[in-house]
Each structure stands twice: as structure tokens, then as C-alpha cells.
Scaffold this motif. Structure first.
Motif, PDB file in Angstrom:
ATOM      1  N   UNK A  11     -48.731 -88.300 -55.727  1.00  0.00           N
ATOM      2  CA  UNK A  11     -48.123 -87.452 -56.897  1.00  0.00           C
ATOM      3  C   UNK A  11     -47.620 -86.113 -56.114  1.00  0.00           C
ATOM      4  N   UNK A  12     -46.385 -85.900 -56.464  1.00  0.00           N
ATOM      5  CA  UNK A  12     -45.427 -84.670 -55.919  1.00  0.00           C
ATOM      6  C   UNK A  12     -45.668 -83.571 -56.756  1.00  0.00           C
ATOM      7  N   UNK A  13     -46.515 -83.380 -57.799  1.00  0.00           N
ATOM      8  CA  UNK A  13     -46.599 -81.935 -58.554  1.00  0.00           C
ATOM      9  C   UNK A  13     -45.945 -82.059 -59.877  1.00  0.00           C
ATOM     10  N   UNK A  14     -45.985 -81.092 -60.624  1.00  0.00           N
ATOM     11  CA  UNK A  14     -45.037 -81.055 -62.017  1.00  0.00           C
ATOM     12  C   UNK A  14     -43.995 -81.206 -61.778  1.00  0.00           C
ATOM     13  N   UNK A  15     -43.573 -81.763 -63.065  1.00  0.00           N
ATOM     14  CA  UNK A  15     -42.053 -82.112 -63.190  1.00  0.00           C
ATOM     15  C   UNK A  15     -41.972 -81.556 -64.574  1.00  0.00           C
ATOM     16  N   UNK A  16     -41.373 -80.406 -64.949  1.00  0.00           N
ATOM     17  CA  UNK A  16     -41.463 -79.809 -66.066  1.00  0.00           C
ATOM     18  C   UNK A  16     -42.418 -78.857 -66.563  1.00  0.00           C
ATOM     19  N   UNK A  17     -42.558 -78.649 -67.776  1.00  0.00           N
ATOM     20  CA  UNK A  17     -43.716 -77.650 -68.092  1.00  0.00           C
ATOM     21  C   UNK A  17     -44.789 -78.374 -69.126  1.00  0.00           C
ATOM     22  N   UNK A  18     -44.413 -79.522 -69.460  1.00  0.00           N
ATOM     23  CA  UNK A  18     -45.147 -80.441 -70.448  1.00  0.00           C
ATOM     24  C   UNK A  18     -46.449 -81.325 -69.807  1.00  0.00           C
ATOM     25  N   UNK A  19     -46.523 -81.034 -68.576  1.00  0.00           N
ATOM     26  CA  UNK A  19     -47.611 -81.938 -68.059  1.00  0.00           C
ATOM     27  C   UNK A  19     -47.272 -83.156 -67.324  1.00  0.00           C
ATOM     28  N   UNK A  20     -46.072 -83.423 -67.159  1.00  0.00           N
ATOM     29  CA  UNK A  20     -45.411 -84.618 -66.681  1.00  0.00           C
ATOM     30  C   UNK A  20     -45.504 -84.437 -65.111  1.00  0.00           C
ATOM     31  N   UNK A  21     -45.614 -85.335 -64.300  1.00  0.00           N
ATOM     32  CA  UNK A  21     -45.815 -85.288 -62.964  1.00  0.00           C
ATOM     33  C   UNK A  21     -45.114 -86.130 -62.223  1.00  0.00           C
ATOM     34  N   UNK A  75     -51.977 -78.983 -59.735  1.00  0.00           N
ATOM     35  CA  UNK A  75     -53.136 -79.260 -58.996  1.00  0.00           C
ATOM     36  C   UNK A  75     -53.218 -80.452 -58.353  1.00  0.00           C
ATOM     37  N   UNK A  76     -52.346 -81.562 -58.856  1.00  0.00           N
ATOM     38  CA  UNK A  76     -52.389 -82.937 -58.270  1.00  0.00           C
ATOM     39  C   UNK A  76     -51.343 -83.239 -57.211  1.00  0.00           C
ATOM     40  N   UNK A  77     -50.666 -82.331 -56.656  1.00  0.00           N
ATOM     41  CA  UNK A  77     -49.772 -82.415 -55.947  1.00  0.00           C
ATOM     42  C   UNK A  77     -50.504 -83.075 -54.571  1.00  0.00           C
ATOM     43  N   UNK A  78     -49.509 -84.092 -53.791  1.00  0.00           N
ATOM     44  CA  UNK A  78     -50.433 -84.685 -52.732  1.00  0.00           C
ATOM     45  C   UNK A  78     -51.427 -85.649 -52.818  1.00  0.00           C
ATOM     46  N   UNK A  79     -51.860 -85.604 -54.346  1.00  0.00           N
ATOM     47  CA  UNK A  79     -52.874 -86.722 -54.520  1.00  0.00           C
ATOM     48  C   UNK A  79     -52.380 -87.995 -54.537  1.00  0.00           C
TER      49      UNK A  79
END
Length: 169
Positions: A11-21, A75-79
Motif C-alpha cells: 500500500x502506498x498511502x491515501x489516494x484522495x480524501x475518501x479513504x481510497x488507498x 496510516x497504511x503507507x508501506x503496509x
């Protein structure tokens, strides 16, 4: 071996503001990653269902169960995401999961030890084997092609290579 888990994406972190990753898939057919879920984190402390929303540069925008905000996604960036090996397709004899190659002994065609596979890297063109050399902190990068790596013997735990001249001198 069937209980072994394989990393299929990161996972690379947020994509937009609606919780997409943002997701980078490590599967042979990148969009097929969603077929192998649910996914677990490396320590198996979290599990996610996934829906691919759309392709984005170098991956996909995805929705993960339980991820509702930009902050949750960041918070999931790098997971890394893992699935049991049994969920993945059987491979033909000349294809391998990266996890199967890591840790294999590397020797030249004459049987001289050259090192151990530390990682399998891919920066866009082709796979490279990162080889840890005995007695050295340096590693060598070896193209993972049929010409340079004519033999992969998972049963014996070794790879036989014909490295380019001067690589292991």
C-alpha cells in the motif's frame, strides 16, 4: 508449504480524501490481485477485503474494508499485503514466486559458491536477483534471465548462474 504466506502487494498511502488507498500489485496480472483476498498485514494483526476502484499511475486506487478516511489510508503507507500460498495459482515449471527464490544458494556453472539471493527486484524492465556475497557487505545485481540463470532448483535450494564477466571478481 501450503500455510506459507506470499506478499502480493504493498500500500502506498491515501489516494484522495475518501479513504481510497494506492496499491502496487506484485501479481503477474496486476488487476488479478483482488481475486486472492482477503489480505493480511505481515504480522497478521489486520485483515482487509479489497475492491479495485480504478487504475492509477504505477498501480490502483482501492477501497479496503475498515478504511474510511484519508488518515486511515495514510496510516497504511508501506503496509505489505499477504495471502496464503494456497490461494495463488500453480505456476508453470519455468516460473517462480519471488518468495521461493529468496534465500537460495547461488553458484556458478562450475559449482563455485557466489552467494545467496537476498531479494528479487523489479524496477520496470525485468527482474533482478540481489545476491549477498560471502564475506562482503556488498551485493551484486544479476538479471534474472534464462541465459544468465539457466537453472533454478527449488528442491536442492540452489540457483546455477552464468554471470556476466567481472560481476563476481
Amino acid at each position: 508449504m501450503s500455510e506459507e504466506r506470499i506478499c502480493v502487494g504493498v500500500l502506498g498511502g491515501a489516494f484522495g480524501v475518501a479513504g481510497e488507498v494506492r496499491l502496487k500489485s506484485f501479481t503477474a496480472e496486476p488487476e488479478a490481485i483482488a481475486d486472492y483476498g482477503p489480505f493480511e498485514t505481515e504480522d497478521a494483526s489486520r485483515s482487509f477485503d479489497m475492491q479495485i476502484v480504478r487504475p492509477v499511475k504505477q498501480g490502483f486506487a482501492v477501497r479496503l474494508s475498515g478504511v474510511r478516511s484519508k488518515e486511515d489510508a495514510d496510516a497504511l503507507k508501506g503496509t505489505q499485503l499477504f495471502v496464503p500460498r494456497a490461494r495463488l495459482p500453480q505456476l508453470p515449471d519455468d516460473e517462480f514466486y519471488h518468495a521461493d527464490l529468496i534465500g537460495l544458494a547461488v553458484m556458478d556453472t562450475g559449482g563455485a559458491p557466489l552467494g545467496t539471493v537476498r531479494a528479487v527486484l523489479n524496477h520496470g524492465a525485468a527482474d533482478l536477483l540481489e545476491i549477498t556475497r560471502p564475506g562482503s557487505a556488498q551485493t551484486a545485481l544479476l538479471p534474472f534471465t534464462q541465459t544468465i540463470v539457466p537453472t533454478v532448483d527449488l528442491t536442492a535450494g540452489k540457483i546455477v548462474v552464468e554471470p556476466p564477466e567481472g560481476l563476481f571478481d
